[in-house]
Design an enzyme around this catalytic site. Structure first.
Site, PDB file in Angstrom:
ATOM      1  N   GLU A  94       0.854  -1.201   0.000  1.00 28.10           N
ATOM      2  CA  GLU A  94       0.000   0.000   0.000  1.00 28.10           C
ATOM      3  C   GLU A  94       0.885   1.244   0.000  1.00 28.10           C
ATOM      4  OE1 GLU A  94      -3.327   1.864   3.032  1.00 28.10           O
ATOM      5  OE2 GLU A  94      -3.279  -0.309   2.730  1.00 28.10           O
ATOM      6  N   ASP A  96       0.224   5.355   0.567  1.00 31.37           N
ATOM      7  CA  ASP A  96      -0.856   6.193   1.100  1.00 31.37           C
ATOM      8  C   ASP A  96      -0.585   7.685   1.055  1.00 31.37           C
ATOM      9  OD1 ASP A  96      -2.188   3.911   1.877  1.00 31.37           O
ATOM     10  OD2 ASP A  96      -1.684   4.077   3.993  1.00 31.37           O
ATOM     11  N   GLU A  98      -2.967  10.437   3.008  1.00 31.45           N
ATOM     12  CA  GLU A  98      -4.148  10.665   3.839  1.00 31.45           C
ATOM     13  C   GLU A  98      -4.102  12.103   4.347  1.00 31.45           C
ATOM     14  OE1 GLU A  98      -5.596   6.536   5.778  1.00 31.45           O
ATOM     15  OE2 GLU A  98      -3.830   7.417   6.716  1.00 31.45           O
TER      16      GLU A  98
END
Length: 280
Positions: A94, A96, A98
């Protein structure tokens, strides 16, 4: 429906937008590449009943992904707008972005992380040098066999190098989809969960536009890029892209002035020693 700039359905429905498939993602768009999962396609909404999100129909193994976002304005405390690449399963990879909301007048926190083989804990956090709620800005991920580079308006903010030679896993074998969501994270997102969402300000909305993926598509167990790592997509510079001297100066400027947390500096968190990639 596909001509609408903001396609809305009830936040409790599950809906997909299907159009003719494309051979490569270099000319990708929301309507070609994304399924609609609860909420709006280009404008995600959060209320007390439900969040919203979308995911790509295609899987990618390496590429350069660009997305323009305009974040929740006003009192966004407790909300998280997420934009990331991820595979599936307990040993997933993953990458990311955010965006952690905050009280009116306080800055957003951009939270980044890299998971390899199901393990993350590689957080770096930043303030931004602009108000991300006033206008659209471009958030990009370059992912190739040598590097993962996070960029904001084409300015690198983070680099995660392939250091498999010293035993650090690197995402290179699991194809990933692109995901985005707007959700309630007031148990941790703002000041460690001390500040909760003010639902009187709902619905909260974040907007998306100008998606582009110059990437290797993964289908039926094989990549659209040849074994020598050439690609049918027109923009191939990302395939070997690293940071040149000018880009590295920009990275250092961001990390000196806007980085607020780096796991590689957190000795209290890792009393037995910093992770391997932090020592080189």
């Amino acid at each position: 429906m596909a001509s609408s700039a903001s396609l809305y359905i009830s936040s409790m429905l599950l809906f997909s937008v299907f159009v003719s498939s494309i051979m490569a993602a270099s000319a990708g768009s929301f309507y070609q590449d994304f399924d609609l999962t609860w909420g709006k396609l280009l404008t995600l909404s959060l209320d007390k009943a439900s969040g919203s999100g979308f995911q790509s129909k295609k899987e990618y193994l390496f590429g350069k992904i660009d997305m323009q976002l305009k974040l929740v304005s006003g009192n966004s405390a407790g909300t998280v707008t997420a934009y990331y690449l991820s595979s599936q399963g307990p040993t997933h990879d993953e990458i990311d972005f955010e965006f952690l909301g905050n009280l009116s007048g306080d800055p957003y926190i951009l939270h980044t992380n890299v998971f390899t083989q199901g393990k993350g804990h590689r957080e770096q956090q930043f303030y931004l040098w602009f108000d991300p709620t006033e206008n659209f800005h471009t958030y990009s991920i370059i992912w190739n066999p040598q590097n993962i580079i996070f960029l904001v308006d084409n300015i690198p903010i983070r680099e995660f190098k392939n250091q498999e030679s010293i035993g650090v896993p690197f995402p290179k074998s699991q194809p990933m989809r692109i995901y985005s969501s707007l959700w309630n994270a007031d148990d941790w997102a703002t000041r460690g969960g001390l500040v909760k969402i003010d639902w009187s300000k709902a619905p909260f909305t974040a907007s998306y536009r100008n998606f582009n993926a110059a990437a290797c598509l993964w289908s039926h167990g094989s990549s659209s890029c040849a074994s020598k790592f050439t690609s049918p997509v027109s923009n191939i510079a990302w395939q070997n892209q690293g940071l040149d001297a000018k880009s590295r100066r920009k990275l250092q400027w961001v990390q000196k002035n806007y980085m607020i947390y780096n796991y590689c500096s957190d000795m209290k968190r890792f009393p037995g020693g910093l992770p391997l990639e932090c020592r080189h």
